[in-house]
Scaffold this motif. Structure first.
Motif, PDB file in Angstrom:
ATOM      1  N   ASN A 239     -26.012   1.914  -4.310  1.00 26.10           N
ATOM      2  CA  ASN A 239     -25.675   3.239  -3.775  1.00 26.10           C
ATOM      3  C   ASN A 239     -24.828   4.081  -4.721  1.00 26.10           C
ATOM      4  OD1 ASN A 239     -23.509   1.620  -3.221  1.00 26.10           O
ATOM      5  ND2 ASN A 239     -23.965   1.445  -1.070  1.00 26.10           N
ATOM      6  N   VAL A 240     -24.339   3.529  -5.822  1.00 25.63           N
ATOM      7  CA  VAL A 240     -23.697   4.373  -6.834  1.00 25.63           C
ATOM      8  C   VAL A 240     -24.478   4.271  -8.148  1.00 25.63           C
ATOM      9  CG1 VAL A 240     -21.373   4.476  -5.909  1.00 25.63           C
ATOM     10  CG2 VAL A 240     -22.068   2.516  -7.239  1.00 25.63           C
TER      11      VAL A 240
ATOM     12  N   LEU B 273     -23.577   6.307 -11.295  1.00 21.99           N
ATOM     13  CA  LEU B 273     -22.354   5.861 -11.969  1.00 21.99           C
ATOM     14  C   LEU B 273     -22.583   4.552 -12.714  1.00 21.99           C
ATOM     15  CD1 LEU B 273     -19.584   6.669  -9.383  1.00 21.99           C
ATOM     16  CD2 LEU B 273     -20.138   7.861 -11.468  1.00 21.99           C
ATOM     17  N   VAL B 274     -23.426   3.680 -12.151  1.00 21.15           N
ATOM     18  CA  VAL B 274     -23.706   2.412 -12.829  1.00 21.15           C
ATOM     19  C   VAL B 274     -24.299   2.678 -14.202  1.00 21.15           C
ATOM     20  CG1 VAL B 274     -25.193   0.383 -12.790  1.00 21.15           C
ATOM     21  CG2 VAL B 274     -24.003   1.073 -10.733  1.00 21.15           C
TER      22      VAL B 274
ATOM     23  N   LEU C  58     -24.042   5.448 -16.017  1.00 19.05           N
ATOM     24  CA  LEU C  58     -23.043   6.052 -16.907  1.00 19.05           C
ATOM     25  C   LEU C  58     -22.080   4.989 -17.431  1.00 19.05           C
ATOM     26  CD1 LEU C  58     -22.128   9.438 -15.213  1.00 19.05           C
ATOM     27  CD2 LEU C  58     -23.523   9.019 -17.210  1.00 19.05           C
ATOM     28  N   ALA C  59     -21.657   4.081 -16.538  1.00 22.43           N
ATOM     29  CA  ALA C  59     -20.706   3.046 -16.953  1.00 22.43           C
ATOM     30  C   ALA C  59     -21.334   2.123 -17.983  1.00 22.43           C
ATOM     31  CB  ALA C  59     -20.242   2.251 -15.737  1.00 22.43           C
TER      32      ALA C  59
ATOM     33  N   SER D  15     -21.782   3.659 -21.356  1.00 17.42           N
ATOM     34  CA  SER D  15     -20.518   3.773 -22.082  1.00 17.42           C
ATOM     35  C   SER D  15     -20.106   2.418 -22.659  1.00 17.42           C
ATOM     36  CB  SER D  15     -19.426   4.332 -21.180  1.00 17.42           C
ATOM     37  OG  SER D  15     -19.077   3.393 -20.201  1.00 17.42           O
ATOM     38  N   LEU D  16     -20.694   1.328 -22.153  1.00 23.36           N
ATOM     39  CA  LEU D  16     -20.406   0.017 -22.738  1.00 23.36           C
ATOM     40  C   LEU D  16     -21.147  -0.193 -24.055  1.00 23.36           C
ATOM     41  CD1 LEU D  16     -20.481  -2.482 -19.768  1.00 23.36           C
ATOM     42  CD2 LEU D  16     -18.592  -1.218 -20.717  1.00 23.36           C
TER      43      LEU D  16
ATOM     44  N   VAL E 238     -21.133   1.392 -26.603  1.00 25.73           N
ATOM     45  CA  VAL E 238     -20.303   1.666 -27.767  1.00 25.73           C
ATOM     46  C   VAL E 238     -19.643   0.387 -28.297  1.00 25.73           C
ATOM     47  CG1 VAL E 238     -18.203   2.191 -26.495  1.00 25.73           C
ATOM     48  CG2 VAL E 238     -18.623   3.314 -28.640  1.00 25.73           C
ATOM     49  N   TYR E 239     -19.444  -0.617 -27.422  1.00 29.30           N
ATOM     50  CA  TYR E 239     -18.774  -1.837 -27.873  1.00 29.30           C
ATOM     51  C   TYR E 239     -19.593  -2.579 -28.908  1.00 29.30           C
ATOM     52  CZ  TYR E 239     -15.081  -1.382 -24.549  1.00 29.30           C
ATOM     53  OH  TYR E 239     -13.997  -0.916 -23.900  1.00 29.30           O
TER      54      TYR E 239
ATOM     55  N   ILE F 288     -17.436   9.090 -26.867  1.00 32.20           N
ATOM     56  CA  ILE F 288     -16.407   9.594 -25.960  1.00 32.20           C
ATOM     57  C   ILE F 288     -16.556  11.099 -25.783  1.00 32.20           C
ATOM     58  CG2 ILE F 288     -13.930   9.979 -25.745  1.00 32.20           C
ATOM     59  CD1 ILE F 288     -13.518   7.265 -26.996  1.00 32.20           C
TER      60      ILE F 288
ATOM     61  N   GLU G 282     -19.865  11.814 -23.630  1.00 29.36           N
ATOM     62  CA  GLU G 282     -19.881  11.240 -22.287  1.00 29.36           C
ATOM     63  C   GLU G 282     -19.409  12.245 -21.242  1.00 29.36           C
ATOM     64  OE1 GLU G 282     -17.419   7.773 -21.879  1.00 29.36           O
ATOM     65  OE2 GLU G 282     -19.163   6.631 -22.517  1.00 29.36           O
TER      66      GLU G 282
ATOM     67  N   MET H  66     -25.439   9.385  -4.659  1.00 30.63           N
ATOM     68  CA  MET H  66     -25.483   8.851  -6.014  1.00 30.63           C
ATOM     69  C   MET H  66     -26.522   7.756  -6.123  1.00 30.63           C
ATOM     70  SD  MET H  66     -21.601   8.894  -7.362  1.00 30.63           S
ATOM     71  CE  MET H  66     -20.750   8.298  -5.924  1.00 30.63           C
ATOM     72  N   ARG H  67     -27.310   7.604  -5.048  1.00 32.27           N
ATOM     73  CA  ARG H  67     -28.363   6.596  -5.051  1.00 32.27           C
ATOM     74  C   ARG H  67     -29.591   7.182  -5.743  1.00 32.27           C
ATOM     75  NH1 ARG H  67     -29.549   2.190  -1.446  1.00 32.27           N
ATOM     76  NH2 ARG H  67     -27.686   2.567  -0.258  1.00 32.27           N
TER      77      ARG H  67
END
Lengths: 346, 173
Positions: A115-116, A119-120, A122-123, A126-127, A129-130, A156, A159, A176-177
Protein backbone atom coordinates in the motif's frame (compact mmCIF):
# COMPACT_ATOMS: atom_id res chain seq x y z
CA UNK A 1 1.33 -22.95 1.01
CA UNK A 2 -0.07 -21.13 -2.02
CA UNK A 3 0.71 -17.91 -0.17
CA UNK A 4 4.42 -18.64 -0.49
CA UNK A 5 4.48 -20.61 -3.75
CA UNK A 6 2.58 -18.05 -5.83
CA UNK A 7 4.98 -15.11 -5.22
CA UNK A 8 8.00 -17.36 -5.79
CA UNK A 9 6.69 -18.45 -9.19
CA UNK A 10 5.93 -14.84 -10.09
CA UNK A 11 9.39 -13.72 -8.97
CA UNK A 12 11.05 -16.42 -11.07
CA UNK A 13 9.03 -15.50 -14.17
CA UNK A 14 9.67 -11.76 -13.77
CA UNK A 15 13.35 -12.33 -13.05
CA UNK A 16 13.72 -14.56 -16.11
CA UNK A 17 11.99 -12.04 -18.38
CA UNK A 18 14.05 -9.18 -16.96
CA UNK A 19 17.35 -11.03 -17.40
CA UNK A 20 16.51 -11.96 -20.98
CA UNK A 21 15.43 -8.41 -21.70
CA UNK A 22 18.69 -7.07 -20.23
CA UNK A 23 20.82 -9.17 -22.56
CA UNK A 24 18.81 -8.18 -25.60
CA UNK A 25 18.62 -4.55 -24.49
CA UNK A 26 22.41 -4.45 -24.74
CA UNK A 27 22.15 -5.74 -28.28
CA UNK A 28 19.38 -3.26 -29.15
CA UNK A 29 21.46 -0.45 -27.71
CA UNK A 30 24.46 -1.43 -29.82
CA UNK A 31 22.34 -1.83 -32.96
CA UNK A 32 20.53 1.51 -32.46
CA UNK A 33 23.77 3.34 -31.75
CA UNK A 34 25.28 1.75 -34.86
CA UNK A 35 22.41 2.92 -37.05
CA UNK A 36 22.56 6.41 -35.54
CA UNK A 37 26.28 6.58 -36.33
CA UNK A 38 25.83 5.04 -39.79
CA UNK A 39 27.48 1.72 -38.86
CA UNK A 40 26.20 -1.84 -38.98
CA UNK A 41 26.77 -2.89 -35.38
CA UNK A 42 27.25 -6.47 -34.13
CA UNK A 43 26.54 -8.86 -37.01
CA UNK A 44 29.04 -11.71 -36.65
CA UNK A 45 27.62 -13.90 -33.89
CA UNK A 46 24.44 -15.54 -35.08
CA UNK A 47 21.95 -14.08 -37.56
CA UNK A 48 21.72 -10.26 -37.22
CA UNK A 49 24.11 -10.55 -34.26
CA UNK A 50 21.39 -12.14 -32.13
CA UNK A 51 23.78 -14.38 -30.21
CA UNK A 52 26.16 -11.52 -29.39
CA UNK A 53 24.68 -11.20 -25.88
CA UNK A 54 25.30 -14.89 -25.16
CA UNK A 55 28.89 -14.53 -26.32
CA UNK A 56 29.34 -11.45 -24.14
CA UNK A 57 28.02 -13.17 -21.02
CA UNK A 58 30.21 -16.23 -21.61
CA UNK A 59 33.22 -13.95 -22.11
CA UNK A 60 32.50 -12.07 -18.87
CA UNK A 61 32.20 -15.34 -16.92
CA UNK A 62 35.59 -16.60 -18.07
CA UNK A 63 37.54 -13.39 -17.62
CA UNK A 64 40.01 -13.17 -14.77
CA UNK A 65 38.73 -11.40 -11.68
CA UNK A 66 41.28 -8.77 -10.66
CA UNK A 67 41.07 -7.05 -7.28
CA UNK A 68 43.46 -4.13 -6.62
CA UNK A 69 46.08 -4.81 -3.95
CA UNK A 70 44.98 -2.20 -1.44
CA UNK A 71 41.29 -2.53 -2.12
CA UNK A 72 38.86 -3.32 0.65
CA UNK A 73 38.10 -6.86 -0.54
CA UNK A 74 34.83 -7.42 1.31
CA UNK A 75 33.18 -4.18 0.22
CA UNK A 76 34.74 -4.46 -3.23
CA UNK A 77 32.89 -7.74 -3.76
CA UNK A 78 29.70 -6.62 -2.04
CA UNK A 79 29.16 -3.40 -4.02
CA UNK A 80 28.15 -4.95 -7.38
CA UNK A 81 25.79 -7.32 -5.54
CA UNK A 82 24.07 -4.37 -3.87
CA UNK A 83 23.62 -2.71 -7.27
CA UNK A 84 22.02 -5.77 -8.82
CA UNK A 85 19.77 -6.58 -5.85
CA UNK A 86 18.43 -3.04 -5.73
CA UNK A 87 17.87 -2.92 -9.48
CA UNK A 88 15.87 -6.15 -9.59
CA UNK A 89 13.99 -6.00 -6.28
CA UNK A 90 12.35 -2.70 -7.23
CA UNK A 91 10.29 -4.52 -9.83
CA UNK A 92 8.45 -6.41 -7.08
CA UNK A 93 5.85 -3.71 -6.50
CA UNK A 94 5.18 -2.81 -10.15
CA UNK A 95 1.88 -4.17 -11.51
CA UNK A 96 2.51 -5.58 -14.98
CA UNK A 97 -1.07 -6.59 -15.68
CA UNK A 98 -4.53 -6.53 -14.15
CA UNK A 99 -5.71 -10.05 -13.32
CA UNK A 100 -5.41 -13.28 -15.21
CA UNK A 101 -7.49 -16.43 -14.84
CA UNK A 102 -5.54 -19.62 -15.36
CA UNK A 103 -7.15 -23.06 -14.80
CA UNK A 104 -9.97 -21.48 -12.80
CA UNK A 105 -7.70 -19.56 -10.41
CA UNK A 106 -7.47 -15.80 -10.51
CA UNK A 107 -4.00 -14.31 -10.15
CA UNK A 108 -3.04 -10.69 -9.58
CA UNK A 109 -0.29 -9.73 -11.98
CA UNK A 110 1.92 -8.03 -9.41
CA UNK A 111 4.40 -9.67 -7.07
CA UNK A 112 3.73 -7.55 -3.99
CA UNK A 113 0.75 -5.19 -3.92
CA UNK A 114 2.10 -2.92 -1.20
CA UNK A 115 0.00 0.00 0.00
CA UNK A 116 2.98 2.38 -0.03
CA UNK A 117 4.31 1.08 -3.36
CA UNK A 118 5.42 4.48 -4.67
CA UNK A 119 7.52 5.09 -1.57
CA UNK A 120 9.00 1.59 -1.75
CA UNK A 121 10.31 2.30 -5.24
CA UNK A 122 11.70 5.69 -4.24
CA UNK A 123 13.40 4.18 -1.18
CA UNK A 124 14.90 1.28 -3.12
CA UNK A 125 16.20 3.44 -5.97
CA UNK A 126 17.84 5.69 -3.40
CA UNK A 127 19.66 2.58 -2.16
CA UNK A 128 21.19 2.12 -5.59
CA UNK A 129 23.69 4.83 -4.75
CA UNK A 130 25.36 2.51 -2.20
CA UNK A 131 26.53 0.09 -4.84
CA UNK A 132 28.21 2.89 -6.79
CA UNK A 133 29.56 4.84 -3.81
CA UNK A 134 30.96 1.79 -2.03
CA UNK A 135 32.52 0.40 -5.20
CA UNK A 136 34.18 3.76 -5.77
CA UNK A 137 35.49 3.92 -2.24
CA UNK A 138 36.65 0.31 -1.89
CA UNK A 139 38.62 0.25 -5.17
CA UNK A 140 41.30 2.53 -3.72
CA UNK A 141 41.53 4.41 -6.99
CA UNK A 142 41.04 8.15 -7.28
CA UNK A 143 39.00 7.89 -10.47
CA UNK A 144 36.66 5.36 -8.90
CA UNK A 145 36.31 7.51 -5.81
CA UNK A 146 35.47 10.59 -7.86
CA UNK A 147 32.88 8.57 -9.75
CA UNK A 148 31.32 7.40 -6.49
CA UNK A 149 31.24 10.91 -5.07
CA UNK A 150 29.67 12.34 -8.20
CA UNK A 151 27.05 9.64 -8.16
CA UNK A 152 25.99 10.30 -4.56
CA UNK A 153 25.82 14.07 -5.12
CA UNK A 154 23.83 13.60 -8.30
CA UNK A 155 21.37 11.14 -6.81
CA UNK A 156 20.69 13.27 -3.75
CA UNK A 157 20.10 16.32 -5.96
CA UNK A 158 17.64 14.68 -8.30
CA UNK A 159 15.83 12.51 -5.76
CA UNK A 160 14.12 15.61 -4.38
CA UNK A 161 12.55 16.82 -7.61
CA UNK A 162 11.72 13.23 -8.52
CA UNK A 163 9.79 12.74 -5.28
CA UNK A 164 8.03 16.09 -5.42
CA UNK A 165 6.99 15.64 -9.05
CA UNK A 166 5.21 12.46 -7.97
CA UNK A 167 3.14 14.12 -5.27
CA UNK A 168 0.87 15.64 -7.94
CA UNK A 169 -0.17 12.13 -8.96
CA UNK A 170 -0.57 11.04 -5.36
CA UNK A 171 -2.86 14.04 -4.77
CA UNK A 172 -5.07 13.06 -7.70
CA UNK A 173 -5.15 9.34 -6.93
CA UNK A 174 -5.24 9.74 -3.14
CA UNK A 175 -3.32 6.49 -2.84
CA UNK A 176 0.28 5.31 -2.87
CA UNK A 177 -0.72 1.85 -4.02
CA UNK A 178 0.52 1.34 -7.58
CA UNK A 179 -2.37 -0.92 -8.60
CA UNK A 180 -4.73 1.83 -7.51
CA UNK A 181 -2.77 4.44 -9.50
CA UNK A 182 -3.01 2.28 -12.63
CA UNK A 183 -6.71 1.57 -12.08
CA UNK A 184 -7.41 5.33 -11.85
CA UNK A 185 -5.88 5.81 -15.29
CA UNK A 186 -8.66 3.90 -17.05
CA UNK A 187 -11.36 5.88 -18.90
CA UNK A 188 -11.00 8.92 -21.12
CA UNK A 189 -10.66 12.70 -21.04
CA UNK A 190 -13.25 14.38 -23.32
CA UNK A 191 -14.26 10.90 -24.38
CA UNK A 192 -11.26 10.11 -26.57
CA UNK A 193 -7.94 10.90 -24.87
CA UNK A 194 -6.86 8.06 -22.53
CA UNK A 195 -7.03 9.22 -18.91
CA UNK A 196 -3.28 8.79 -18.42
CA UNK A 197 -1.34 10.93 -16.01
CA UNK A 198 0.98 12.16 -18.78
CA UNK A 199 -1.94 14.25 -20.09
CA UNK A 200 -2.99 15.42 -16.62
CA UNK A 201 0.52 16.05 -15.30
CA UNK A 202 2.68 16.98 -18.29
CA UNK A 203 5.17 19.05 -16.29
CA UNK A 204 5.39 16.37 -13.62
CA UNK A 205 6.08 13.83 -16.35
CA UNK A 206 8.95 15.82 -17.84
CA UNK A 207 10.53 16.46 -14.42
CA UNK A 208 10.17 12.81 -13.51
CA UNK A 209 11.63 11.65 -16.82
CA UNK A 210 14.68 13.89 -16.50
CA UNK A 211 15.20 12.89 -12.86
CA UNK A 212 14.96 9.23 -13.88
CA UNK A 213 17.76 9.72 -16.38
CA UNK A 214 19.84 11.23 -13.57
CA UNK A 215 18.95 8.44 -11.12
CA UNK A 216 19.85 5.68 -13.56
CA UNK A 217 23.15 7.42 -14.51
CA UNK A 218 22.28 7.40 -18.18
CA UNK A 219 23.49 9.99 -20.63
CA UNK A 220 23.21 13.01 -20.50
CA UNK A 221 23.67 12.38 -16.77
CA UNK A 222 26.37 9.68 -16.78
CA UNK A 223 28.96 11.76 -14.93
CA UNK A 224 29.76 8.96 -12.44
CA UNK A 225 31.35 7.00 -15.28
CA UNK A 226 32.37 9.78 -17.66
CA UNK A 227 34.96 7.89 -19.72
CA UNK A 228 36.89 10.92 -20.93
CA UNK A 229 37.51 12.24 -17.42
CA UNK A 230 37.37 9.24 -15.07
CA UNK A 231 38.61 6.26 -17.15
CA UNK A 232 35.64 4.08 -16.25
CA UNK A 233 34.31 5.92 -13.22
CA UNK A 234 33.23 3.85 -10.25
CA UNK A 235 33.84 0.52 -12.02
CA UNK A 236 37.37 1.28 -13.24
CA UNK A 237 38.88 -1.41 -11.00
CA UNK A 238 36.31 -4.09 -11.74
CA UNK A 239 36.75 -6.97 -14.13
CA UNK A 240 35.13 -10.23 -15.10
CA UNK A 241 31.68 -11.00 -13.78
CA UNK A 242 31.85 -8.31 -11.09
CA UNK A 243 31.99 -5.76 -13.87
CA UNK A 244 29.26 -7.78 -15.57
CA UNK A 245 27.07 -7.32 -12.49
CA UNK A 246 27.38 -3.52 -12.72
CA UNK A 247 26.49 -3.77 -16.38
CA UNK A 248 23.51 -5.94 -15.51
CA UNK A 249 22.43 -3.53 -12.77
CA UNK A 250 22.55 -0.54 -15.09
CA UNK A 251 20.27 -2.13 -17.65
CA UNK A 252 18.02 -3.75 -15.05
CA UNK A 253 17.49 -0.40 -13.35
CA UNK A 254 16.70 1.07 -16.76
CA UNK A 255 13.98 -1.55 -17.22
CA UNK A 256 12.60 -0.94 -13.75
CA UNK A 257 12.66 2.82 -14.25
CA UNK A 258 10.82 2.46 -17.57
CA UNK A 259 8.23 0.22 -15.96
CA UNK A 260 7.81 2.78 -13.16
CA UNK A 261 7.34 5.62 -15.67
CA UNK A 262 4.78 3.55 -17.58
CA UNK A 263 2.93 2.68 -14.37
CA UNK A 264 2.80 6.25 -13.12
CA UNK A 265 2.31 8.30 -16.26
CA UNK A 266 1.49 6.09 -19.25
CA UNK A 267 -1.44 4.17 -17.85
CA UNK A 268 0.42 1.02 -16.77
CA UNK A 269 -1.29 -2.04 -18.20
CA UNK A 270 -4.32 -0.03 -19.40
CA UNK A 271 -4.89 -0.65 -23.10
CA UNK A 272 -7.14 2.15 -24.44
CA UNK A 273 -10.28 1.43 -26.52
CA UNK A 274 -10.04 -2.26 -25.63
CA UNK A 275 -13.61 -2.36 -24.30
CA UNK A 276 -15.12 -1.56 -27.72
CA UNK A 277 -14.22 -5.04 -28.93
CA UNK A 278 -15.86 -8.10 -27.48
CA UNK A 279 -12.79 -9.96 -26.31
CA UNK A 280 -12.98 -12.76 -23.77
CA UNK A 281 -11.52 -11.88 -20.32
CA UNK A 282 -8.47 -14.05 -20.96
CA UNK A 283 -7.64 -12.26 -24.22
CA UNK A 284 -8.12 -8.91 -22.47
CA UNK A 285 -5.62 -9.97 -19.80
CA UNK A 286 -3.11 -10.95 -22.47
CA UNK A 287 -3.67 -7.71 -24.38
CA UNK A 288 -3.16 -5.69 -21.21
CA UNK A 289 0.06 -7.59 -20.50
CA UNK A 290 1.32 -6.87 -24.00
CA UNK A 291 0.22 -3.22 -23.74
CA UNK A 292 2.44 -2.92 -20.66
CA UNK A 293 5.33 -4.65 -22.43
CA UNK A 294 5.01 -2.44 -25.53
CA UNK A 295 4.94 0.75 -23.46
CA UNK A 296 8.00 -0.35 -21.47
CA UNK A 297 9.88 -1.19 -24.66
CA UNK A 298 8.92 2.18 -26.10
CA UNK A 299 10.30 4.04 -23.06
CA UNK A 300 13.46 1.90 -23.19
CA UNK A 301 13.95 2.81 -26.84
CA UNK A 302 13.55 6.45 -25.87
CA UNK A 303 16.26 5.99 -23.21
CA UNK A 304 18.59 4.56 -25.85
CA UNK A 305 17.84 7.22 -28.47
CA UNK A 306 18.53 10.00 -25.94
CA UNK A 307 21.84 8.40 -25.00
CA UNK A 308 23.13 8.52 -28.56
CA UNK A 309 21.87 12.00 -29.44
CA UNK A 310 22.53 14.29 -26.47
CA UNK A 311 26.04 15.01 -25.12
CA UNK A 312 26.93 14.86 -21.43
CA UNK A 313 26.29 17.85 -19.16
CA UNK A 314 29.11 19.62 -17.39
CA UNK A 315 29.08 19.09 -13.63
CA UNK A 316 28.00 22.64 -12.76
CA UNK A 317 25.27 22.47 -15.41
CA UNK A 318 24.04 19.25 -13.85
CA UNK A 319 23.80 20.82 -10.41
CA UNK A 320 22.24 24.03 -11.75
CA UNK A 321 19.53 22.12 -13.60
CA UNK A 322 18.84 19.96 -10.58
CA UNK A 323 18.56 22.66 -7.95
CA UNK A 324 17.64 25.81 -9.86
CA UNK A 325 15.30 24.45 -12.54
CA UNK A 326 13.95 21.04 -11.59
CA UNK A 327 13.26 21.64 -7.92
CA UNK A 328 11.40 25.01 -8.29
CA UNK A 329 9.49 23.65 -11.28
CA UNK A 330 8.38 20.55 -9.39
CA UNK A 331 7.28 22.68 -6.41
CA UNK A 332 5.31 24.95 -8.76
CA UNK A 333 3.72 21.91 -10.36
CA UNK A 334 2.73 20.63 -6.92
CA UNK A 335 1.15 23.95 -5.90
CA UNK A 336 -0.79 24.32 -9.17
CA UNK A 337 -2.04 20.72 -8.94
CA UNK A 338 -3.10 21.19 -5.33
CA UNK A 339 -4.93 24.42 -6.25
CA UNK A 340 -6.73 22.77 -9.16
CA UNK A 341 -7.82 19.92 -6.95
CA UNK A 342 -9.01 22.40 -4.31
CA UNK A 343 -11.30 24.14 -6.80
CA UNK A 344 -12.49 20.75 -8.11
CA UNK A 345 -11.12 20.96 -11.64
CA UNK A 346 -8.91 17.87 -11.50
CA UNK B 1 6.35 -22.48 20.34
CA UNK B 2 8.02 -20.22 17.83
CA UNK B 3 6.04 -19.29 14.76
CA UNK B 4 7.23 -17.53 11.60
CA UNK B 5 6.61 -14.11 13.13
CA UNK B 6 8.96 -14.88 16.04
CA UNK B 7 11.67 -16.16 13.73
CA UNK B 8 11.52 -12.94 11.70
CA UNK B 9 11.59 -10.92 14.91
CA UNK B 10 14.71 -12.68 16.18
CA UNK B 11 16.35 -12.41 12.76
CA UNK B 12 15.94 -8.63 12.74
CA UNK B 13 16.93 -8.41 16.39
CA UNK B 14 20.19 -10.23 15.64
CA UNK B 15 20.83 -8.04 12.59
CA UNK B 16 20.29 -4.86 14.62
CA UNK B 17 22.38 -5.94 17.60
CA UNK B 18 25.19 -7.43 15.53
CA UNK B 19 25.53 -4.48 13.19
CA UNK B 20 25.32 -1.91 15.98
CA UNK B 21 28.21 -3.70 17.73
CA UNK B 22 30.23 -3.25 14.54
CA UNK B 23 29.17 0.42 14.41
CA UNK B 24 30.47 1.02 17.91
CA UNK B 25 33.57 -1.17 18.00
CA UNK B 26 34.93 -0.94 14.46
CA UNK B 27 38.16 1.06 14.12
CA UNK B 28 37.50 1.88 10.48
CA UNK B 29 34.91 4.63 10.25
CA UNK B 30 33.67 3.51 6.82
CA UNK B 31 33.01 0.05 8.24
CA UNK B 32 31.03 1.70 11.03
CA UNK B 33 28.98 3.71 8.56
CA UNK B 34 28.44 0.62 6.46
CA UNK B 35 27.28 -1.42 9.45
CA UNK B 36 24.89 1.39 10.33
CA UNK B 37 23.16 0.61 7.04
CA UNK B 38 22.17 -2.81 8.39
CA UNK B 39 21.06 -1.33 11.70
CA UNK B 40 18.69 1.02 9.88
CA UNK B 41 17.50 -1.87 7.75
CA UNK B 42 16.76 -3.97 10.81
CA UNK B 43 14.76 -1.17 12.40
CA UNK B 44 12.79 -0.76 9.18
CA UNK B 45 12.14 -4.50 9.31
CA UNK B 46 10.71 -4.13 12.82
CA UNK B 47 8.38 -1.40 11.60
CA UNK B 48 7.16 -3.67 8.81
CA UNK B 49 6.63 -6.45 11.33
CA UNK B 50 4.47 -4.07 13.38
CA UNK B 51 2.56 -3.18 10.17
CA UNK B 52 3.73 0.43 10.33
CA UNK B 53 4.26 0.58 6.57
CA UNK B 54 4.71 4.32 6.20
CA UNK B 55 7.17 4.53 9.07
CA UNK B 56 9.23 1.65 7.69
CA UNK B 57 9.58 3.19 4.26
CA UNK B 58 10.28 6.63 5.68
CA UNK B 59 13.01 5.06 7.79
CA UNK B 60 14.60 3.74 4.61
CA UNK B 61 14.08 6.95 2.62
CA UNK B 62 15.34 9.36 5.24
CA UNK B 63 17.99 7.44 7.16
CA UNK B 64 19.34 5.01 4.58
CA UNK B 65 18.69 7.00 1.41
CA UNK B 66 19.54 10.42 2.80
CA UNK B 67 21.43 10.74 6.05
CA UNK B 68 23.73 7.74 5.67
CA UNK B 69 24.63 8.64 2.08
CA UNK B 70 25.63 12.12 3.27
CA UNK B 71 27.60 10.55 6.11
CA UNK B 72 29.50 8.25 3.75
CA UNK B 73 29.94 11.17 1.37
CA UNK B 74 31.57 13.23 4.09
CA UNK B 75 33.77 10.38 5.34
CA UNK B 76 34.93 9.42 1.87
CA UNK B 77 35.65 13.00 0.90
CA UNK B 78 37.86 13.58 3.92
CA UNK B 79 39.30 10.11 4.43
CA UNK B 80 40.64 9.11 1.04
CA UNK B 81 41.25 12.39 -0.76
CA UNK B 82 42.79 14.59 1.93
CA UNK B 83 44.72 11.73 3.60
CA UNK B 84 43.48 12.64 7.07
CA UNK B 85 43.23 9.51 9.20
CA UNK B 86 39.87 9.38 10.88
CA UNK B 87 39.88 6.77 13.61
CA UNK B 88 37.10 6.14 16.03
CA UNK B 89 39.14 5.64 19.20
CA UNK B 90 37.96 4.88 22.73
CA UNK B 91 38.11 7.53 25.41
CA UNK B 92 36.24 8.54 28.57
CA UNK B 93 35.27 4.90 29.09
CA UNK B 94 33.91 5.23 32.62
CA UNK B 95 31.52 8.19 32.18
CA UNK B 96 30.38 6.82 28.84
CA UNK B 97 29.49 3.41 30.23
CA UNK B 98 27.75 5.04 33.20
CA UNK B 99 25.57 7.18 30.94
CA UNK B 100 24.88 4.24 28.63
CA UNK B 101 23.87 2.06 31.59
CA UNK B 102 21.64 4.87 32.88
CA UNK B 103 19.88 5.28 29.53
CA UNK B 104 19.49 1.52 29.16
CA UNK B 105 17.98 1.30 32.64
CA UNK B 106 15.65 4.19 31.88
CA UNK B 107 14.44 2.57 28.65
CA UNK B 108 13.90 -0.81 30.35
CA UNK B 109 11.99 0.97 33.13
CA UNK B 110 9.76 2.74 30.63
CA UNK B 111 9.24 -0.54 28.82
CA UNK B 112 7.94 -2.26 31.99
CA UNK B 113 5.96 0.67 33.40
CA UNK B 114 4.20 1.76 30.22
CA UNK B 115 0.65 0.75 29.58
CA UNK B 116 1.04 -0.57 26.01
CA UNK B 117 -1.82 0.11 23.63
CA UNK B 118 -2.32 -3.19 21.84
CA UNK B 119 -4.49 -3.70 18.77
CA UNK B 120 -5.28 -7.18 17.43
CA UNK B 121 -4.07 -7.52 13.83
CA UNK B 122 -6.97 -7.89 11.43
CA UNK B 123 -6.82 -8.15 7.61
CA UNK B 124 -8.46 -4.69 7.32
CA UNK B 125 -5.79 -3.17 9.53
CA UNK B 126 -3.02 -4.75 7.46
CA UNK B 127 -4.52 -3.67 4.15
CA UNK B 128 -5.01 -0.02 4.99
CA UNK B 129 -2.05 2.28 4.89
CA UNK B 130 -1.14 4.27 7.96
CA UNK B 131 -0.05 7.20 5.78
CA UNK B 132 -3.52 8.78 5.70
CA UNK B 133 -3.93 8.73 9.48
CA UNK B 134 -0.41 10.09 9.98
CA UNK B 135 -1.08 12.88 7.48
CA UNK B 136 -4.29 13.92 9.21
CA UNK B 137 -2.62 13.80 12.61
CA UNK B 138 0.14 16.11 11.35
CA UNK B 139 -2.17 18.83 10.07
CA UNK B 140 -4.79 18.67 12.83
CA UNK B 141 -3.83 17.45 16.30
CA UNK B 142 -0.07 17.86 16.09
CA UNK B 143 0.20 20.88 13.80
CA UNK B 144 2.19 22.98 16.27
CA UNK B 145 4.99 20.42 16.92
CA UNK B 146 5.04 19.71 13.18
CA UNK B 147 5.52 23.38 12.31
CA UNK B 148 8.10 23.86 15.06
CA UNK B 149 10.07 20.92 13.67
CA UNK B 150 9.86 22.43 10.18
CA UNK B 151 11.18 25.78 11.43
CA UNK B 152 14.02 24.06 13.30
CA UNK B 153 15.00 22.18 10.14
CA UNK B 154 14.84 25.38 8.09
CA UNK B 155 17.07 27.18 10.58
CA UNK B 156 19.53 24.28 10.50
CA UNK B 157 19.57 24.33 6.72
CA UNK B 158 20.19 28.09 6.50
CA UNK B 159 22.90 27.74 9.14
CA UNK B 160 24.59 24.98 7.16
CA UNK B 161 24.52 27.08 4.00
CA UNK B 162 26.03 30.08 5.81
CA UNK B 163 28.79 27.99 7.37
CA UNK B 164 29.60 26.36 4.05
CA UNK B 165 29.75 29.71 2.25
CA UNK B 166 31.85 31.60 4.78
CA UNK B 167 35.19 30.26 3.52
CA UNK B 168 34.82 32.02 0.22
CA UNK B 169 34.41 35.54 1.60
CA UNK B 170 38.13 36.48 2.11
CA UNK B 171 39.10 35.42 -1.40
CA UNK B 172 36.97 38.16 -2.95
CA UNK B 173 39.05 41.00 -1.52
Amino acid sequence: MNLILEPIVKILIVLFINLTLVSYLVLIERKVSAYIQNRIGPNRVGPWGLLQSVADVVKLFFKEDIVPKDANKFIHSLAPVISVVVAFSTFAVIPFGNKITLYGNEYNLVIADVNVGVLVILALTSLGVYGITLSGWSSNNKYSLLGGLRSSAQMISYELSMGISLIGILLMTQSMRLTQIVAEQGGYIFGFIPNWNIFLQPIGFIIFLVSTFAETNRLPFDLPEAEEELVGGYHTEYSGMKFGLFFLAEYASMITASAFIVTLFLGGWQAPFIEYFNFSPFVISLLQLSAFAIKVLFVLLFFILIRWTIPRFRYDQLMNIGWKVMLPLSLLNLIVTAFLILINIL
Amino acid sequence: MLNLYDYIFYFFAIVILGSSFVVVFSRNIVHSAFALLFTFFGVAGFYVLLSADFLAITQLLVYVGGILVLLLFGVMLTNNIVNVEIKSGTMQTLPASLIAALIAGLLCGIFYVSNWYLVPTTPELLNNTTAVAIGYAFITTWILPFEVASVVLLVAMIGAVIIARREKAPEVE
